[in-house]
Scaffold this active site. Sequence first.
Site, PDB file in Angstrom:
ATOM      1  N   PRO A  42      -7.166 -30.379  -5.235  1.00  0.00           N
ATOM      2  CA  PRO A  42      -7.325 -31.817  -5.087  1.00  0.00           C
ATOM      3  C   PRO A  42      -8.525 -32.172  -4.237  1.00  0.00           C
ATOM      4  O   PRO A  42      -8.652 -31.711  -3.111  1.00  0.00           O
ATOM      5  CB  PRO A  42      -6.032 -32.249  -4.383  1.00  0.00           C
ATOM      6  N   GLU A  43      -9.383 -32.980  -4.790  1.00  0.00           N
ATOM      7  CA  GLU A  43     -10.493 -33.545  -4.047  1.00  0.00           C
ATOM      8  C   GLU A  43     -10.150 -35.014  -3.804  1.00  0.00           C
ATOM      9  O   GLU A  43      -9.036 -35.433  -4.084  1.00  0.00           O
ATOM     10  CB  GLU A  43     -11.799 -33.342  -4.835  1.00  0.00           C
TER      11      GLU A  43
END
Length: 271
Positions: free
Chosen positions: A2-3
């Site tokens: 996850p960014e």
Amino acid sequence: MPELPEVETTRRGLLRHVRGRRIQSVLVHEQRLRWPVTPELPTLLSGQLVRAIERRAKYLLLRMPNGTLIVHLGMSGNLRVVRGAQALLPHDHIELQLDSGAALRFNDPRRFGCFLYTTEAPRHHKLLKDLAPEPLTRRFDGEYLHRVTRGRRVAIKSLLLNGRLVTGVGNIYASEALFRARLRPQRQARSLTRAHCTRLVSAIRAVLKSAIRAGGTTLRDYVSAEGAPGYFKQKLYVYERAKLPCRRCRTPVRQLTQGQRSTYYCPQCQR
DNA sequence: ACGCCCTCCTGTTGGC
DNA sequence: TGCCAACAGGAGGGCG
């Protein structure tokens, strides 16, 4: 995994189900995360109201009257809202049971994520205090990026992954932003002119915003708080497209390794 | 201060 | 089919 866009998508999904709810009980099935989960977590959280859910860089902040829960999803984590007595999945490590009857579950196969409770102001917390400005605020602009890249010999791609200088951008969006800015990932950061920095900041902001609108990128297993995949993968120009034609000029996309991470770029479009 | 490399973990994939 | 190495969205920490 996850960014920023995936974390923001998770945050938005949590809002409707978790904000304004009271935590009734807490189950910790696995305390060995990036940092050990405190055995006091159930005592600390039980009975507290979740007043707000915020995001700082890739951290989620659940604000409560007596403190803040700081959650990071690491590489493989997700936070999902489940109704009632859903069967526990492998790697469901922590469950917050809410007064609505729903529960918030933290699942993280690789256990690089964290679940920390603090009573100090989050911005003063060790993990947050030295983070770069939020990339979607005006503090992050061409002048800022130009200033922090001065004298730096590191490749611009690697610099984008340094959270003290740029936040929210991870391995996918670093390659994507450099493609959009038409800059080679191998360039030394210090070689960027003020105009390059302005272009790159615009590209970072655009790619992050566009990915948020798409609900993030699901490469393998990312899902939102409501279990939905993101569909930004369809809009990736270079990431995981080695040898495939560049979507702008048809030149084969190249892959290289920088700092033990894969980078993708178009040798024709990016200079 | 800077930049490089290792590390923490599990799961999946591809080559032989 | 089975085995094993390589690799995967993060980022703190140690080292020279």
